[in-house]
Design a protein around this motif. Structure first.
Motif, PDB file in Angstrom:
ATOM      1  N   TRP A  19       0.844  -1.186   0.000  1.00 52.82           N
ATOM      2  CA  TRP A  19       0.000   0.000   0.000  1.00 52.82           C
ATOM      3  C   TRP A  19       0.886   1.245   0.000  1.00 52.82           C
ATOM      4  O   TRP A  19       1.982   1.243   0.584  1.00 52.82           O
ATOM      5  N   TYR A  20       0.429   2.290  -0.664  1.00 50.94           N
ATOM      6  CA  TYR A  20       0.961   3.636  -0.427  1.00 50.94           C
ATOM      7  C   TYR A  20      -0.152   4.374   0.290  1.00 50.94           C
ATOM      8  O   TYR A  20      -1.196   4.665  -0.321  1.00 50.94           O
ATOM      9  N   GLY A  21       0.013   4.641   1.566  1.00 54.27           N
ATOM     10  CA  GLY A  21      -1.088   5.213   2.345  1.00 54.27           C
ATOM     11  C   GLY A  21      -2.250   4.242   2.334  1.00 54.27           C
ATOM     12  O   GLY A  21      -2.096   3.064   2.659  1.00 54.27           O
ATOM     13  N   ALA A  68       1.074   0.018 -18.066  1.00 57.93           N
ATOM     14  CA  ALA A  68       1.567   1.066 -17.170  1.00 57.93           C
ATOM     15  C   ALA A  68       0.707   1.119 -15.912  1.00 57.93           C
ATOM     16  O   ALA A  68      -0.505   0.869 -15.968  1.00 57.93           O
ATOM     17  N   ASN A  69       1.359   1.409 -14.806  1.00 59.24           N
ATOM     18  CA  ASN A  69       0.695   1.607 -13.507  1.00 59.24           C
ATOM     19  C   ASN A  69       0.096   0.350 -12.881  1.00 59.24           C
ATOM     20  O   ASN A  69      -0.701   0.442 -11.961  1.00 59.24           O
ATOM     21  N   CYS A  70       0.497  -0.830 -13.373  1.00 57.30           N
ATOM     22  CA  CYS A  70      -0.065  -2.049 -12.764  1.00 57.30           C
ATOM     23  C   CYS A  70       0.746  -2.496 -11.551  1.00 57.30           C
ATOM     24  O   CYS A  70       0.380  -3.460 -10.893  1.00 57.30           O
ATOM     25  N   GLY A  71       1.870  -1.829 -11.262  1.00 62.00           N
ATOM     26  CA  GLY A  71       2.617  -2.137 -10.037  1.00 62.00           C
ATOM     27  C   GLY A  71       3.954  -2.823 -10.258  1.00 62.00           C
ATOM     28  O   GLY A  71       4.575  -3.291  -9.296  1.00 62.00           O
ATOM     29  N   LYS A  72       4.437  -2.851 -11.501  1.00 68.46           N
ATOM     30  CA  LYS A  72       5.701  -3.555 -11.790  1.00 68.46           C
ATOM     31  C   LYS A  72       6.879  -2.940 -11.026  1.00 68.46           C
ATOM     32  O   LYS A  72       7.658  -3.645 -10.381  1.00 68.46           O
ATOM     33  N   SER A  73       6.996  -1.605 -11.111  1.00 68.22           N
ATOM     34  CA  SER A  73       8.131  -0.961 -10.431  1.00 68.22           C
ATOM     35  C   SER A  73       8.010  -1.104  -8.920  1.00 68.22           C
ATOM     36  O   SER A  73       8.997  -1.358  -8.225  1.00 68.22           O
ATOM     37  N   THR A  74       6.795  -0.951  -8.422  1.00 65.91           N
ATOM     38  CA  THR A  74       6.577  -1.108  -6.975  1.00 65.91           C
ATOM     39  C   THR A  74       7.050  -2.491  -6.531  1.00 65.91           C
ATOM     40  O   THR A  74       7.727  -2.633  -5.511  1.00 65.91           O
ATOM     41  N   LEU A  75       6.721  -3.495  -7.320  1.00 68.61           N
ATOM     42  CA  LEU A  75       7.102  -4.863  -6.970  1.00 68.61           C
ATOM     43  C   LEU A  75       8.625  -5.020  -6.951  1.00 68.61           C
ATOM     44  O   LEU A  75       9.193  -5.486  -5.954  1.00 68.61           O
TER      45      LEU A  75
HETATM   46  N1  LIG Z   1       5.515   6.799  -4.206  1.00 71.46           N
HETATM   47  C1  LIG Z   1       4.248   6.578  -4.560  1.00 71.46           C
HETATM   48  N2  LIG Z   1       3.231   7.087  -3.815  1.00 71.46           N
HETATM   49  C2  LIG Z   1       1.944   6.854  -4.155  1.00 71.46           C
HETATM   50  N3  LIG Z   1       1.566   6.145  -5.236  1.00 71.46           N
HETATM   51  C3  LIG Z   1       2.514   5.626  -6.019  1.00 71.46           C
HETATM   52  C4  LIG Z   1       3.913   5.817  -5.727  1.00 71.46           C
HETATM   53  N4  LIG Z   1       4.646   5.179  -6.690  1.00 71.46           N
HETATM   54  C5  LIG Z   1       3.739   4.629  -7.533  1.00 71.46           C
HETATM   55  N5  LIG Z   1       2.475   4.886  -7.125  1.00 71.46           N
HETATM   56  C6  LIG Z   1       1.241   4.415  -7.778  1.00 71.46           C
HETATM   57  O1  LIG Z   1       1.261   3.001  -7.732  1.00 71.46           O
HETATM   58  C7  LIG Z   1       0.707   2.448  -8.914  1.00 71.46           C
HETATM   59  C8  LIG Z   1       1.699   1.480  -9.505  1.00 71.46           C
HETATM   60  O2  LIG Z   1       2.848   2.202  -9.959  1.00 71.46           O
HETATM   61  P1  LIG Z   1       4.130   1.501 -10.523  1.00 71.46           P
HETATM   62  O3  LIG Z   1       4.571   0.455  -9.586  1.00 71.46           O
HETATM   63  O4  LIG Z   1       5.094   2.579 -10.851  1.00 71.46           O
HETATM   64  O5  LIG Z   1       3.562   0.812 -11.853  1.00 71.46           O
HETATM   65  P2  LIG Z   1       4.308   0.375 -13.202  1.00 71.46           P
HETATM   66  O6  LIG Z   1       5.761   0.282 -12.927  1.00 71.46           O
HETATM   67  O7  LIG Z   1       3.658  -0.920 -13.561  1.00 71.46           O
HETATM   68  O8  LIG Z   1       3.980   1.429 -14.224  1.00 71.46           O
HETATM   69  C9  LIG Z   1       0.382   3.626  -9.823  1.00 71.46           C
HETATM   70  O9  LIG Z   1      -1.001   3.903  -9.700  1.00 71.46           O
HETATM   71  C10 LIG Z   1       1.198   4.754  -9.264  1.00 71.46           C
HETATM   72  O10 LIG Z   1       0.571   5.993  -9.475  1.00 71.46           O
END
Ligand SMILES: Nc1ncnc2c1ncn2[C@@H]1O[C@H](COP(=O)(O)OP(=O)(O)O)[C@@H](O)[C@H]1O
Ligand SMILES: [Mg+2]
Length: 256
Positions: free
Chosen positions: A18-20, A44-51
């Motif tokens: 979670w972010y917040g 895009a925005n499916c959470g790849k970088s977050t993972l």
């Molecule tokens: N630091 C952050 N704070 C809040 N939301 C974030 C942050 N980083 C990414 N997000 C949100 O998390 C979701 C997944 O982002 P991200 O992991 O970058 O996806 P991807 O790499 O697949 O494009 C997006 O909706 C993005 O806006």
């Protein structure tokens, strides 16, 4: 074909992030096997970088980051209190979309990691720098300007320099987060060939939103969609015989 059973280098169990209050990843579980290329694909925005940022604890710096579940690196909980985070970041390197280099010479960018590992002898550093630049296919292109500023290099060369810098500390896992996003097709092919070649020495995790690129470079692939891991399996299966209709729609270009 006999599937070789190996110990996973990374095991992800029920990982949620979670972010917040916003849930970004929803109970993901999968394993990364050593010395393979594992692609993570999805729109895009499916959470790849977050993972992947969870895999070397880069999200530790993100405000409001919360997670549940478990990530084991060679069987040890990466988020245990006793975990040495600096050691983790040395063993698990990362290459980003934009090549961000230090404001040092080309040589020093590569030597940096070796220096912080305690190697100071110049002959030893020279050997490491040459070997690593050879490994990333840059040596012949930049041998004569080794002590020059990396800003004179093309963006693709700078990206390969980032890869060399990451390789200089001999990581066990190297994560690429859309490394070709800014590159032309010729440089993209060089990076793809390099990634396939690096499997001999290291485990690769390759994030991309380009389907055909994932099909070319990876052995195994996971499809992420809206924060969930929809399907995970051999690249051949994901691209030619997916089990989930969302995966099928994604790999055939009807989704995302
Ligand atoms: N630091 C952050 N704070 C809040 N939301 C974030 C942050 N980083 C990414 N997000 C949100 O998390 C979701 C997944 O982002 P991200 O992991 O970058 O996806 P991807 O790499 O697949 O494009 C997006 O909706 C993005 O806006
Ligand atoms: Mg991303």
């Amino acid at each position: 074909m006999q599937i070789e059973e190996k110990e996973p280098i990374l095991s992800i169990h029920n990982l949620s992030v979670w972010y917040g209050d916003d849930q970004i990843l929803n109970s993901l579980s999968f394993e990364v096997q050593p010395k393979q290329v594992t692609a993570l694909i999805g729109p895009a925005n499916c959470g790849k970088s977050t993972l992947v940022r969870c895999f070397n604890r880069l999200n530790d710096f993100t405000p409001n980051f919360k997670f549940s579940g478990e990530i084991l690196f060679k069987g040890s909980d990466m988020y245990a209190e006793k975990t040495d985070v600096t050691a983790i970041r040395k063993k698990i390197g990362m290459v980003f979309r934009k090549p961000e280099l230090f404001r040092y010479s080309i040589y020093e960018n590569v030597a940096y990691g070796a220096r912080i590992s305690g190697i100071n002898q110049s002959s030893q550093l020279d050997t490491i720098v040459e070997r690593t630049l050879q490994r990333s296919g840059l040596w012949n292109e930049i041998e004569s300007i080794l002590h020059g500023n990396p800003e004179q290099l093309s963006i693709g060369q700078r990206q390969r320099l980032c890869i060399a810098r990451a390789l200089a500390v001999e990581p066990e896992i190297l994560i690429f987060d859309e490394p070709c996003g800014e590159l032309d097709p010729i440089e993209t092919v060089k990076i793809e060939n390099l990634v396939r070649d690096l499997r001999k020495d290291c485990t690769l995790i390759f994030v991309t939103n380009k389907r055909r690129q994932a099909a070319r470079v990876s052995d195994v692939a996971g499809f992420l969609y809206c924060g969930g891991l929809i399907e995970f399996g051999t690249t051949e299966k994901i691209f030619t015989n997916p089990q989930d209709t969302r995966t099928e729609h994604y790999v055939t270009g009807r989704l995302g």
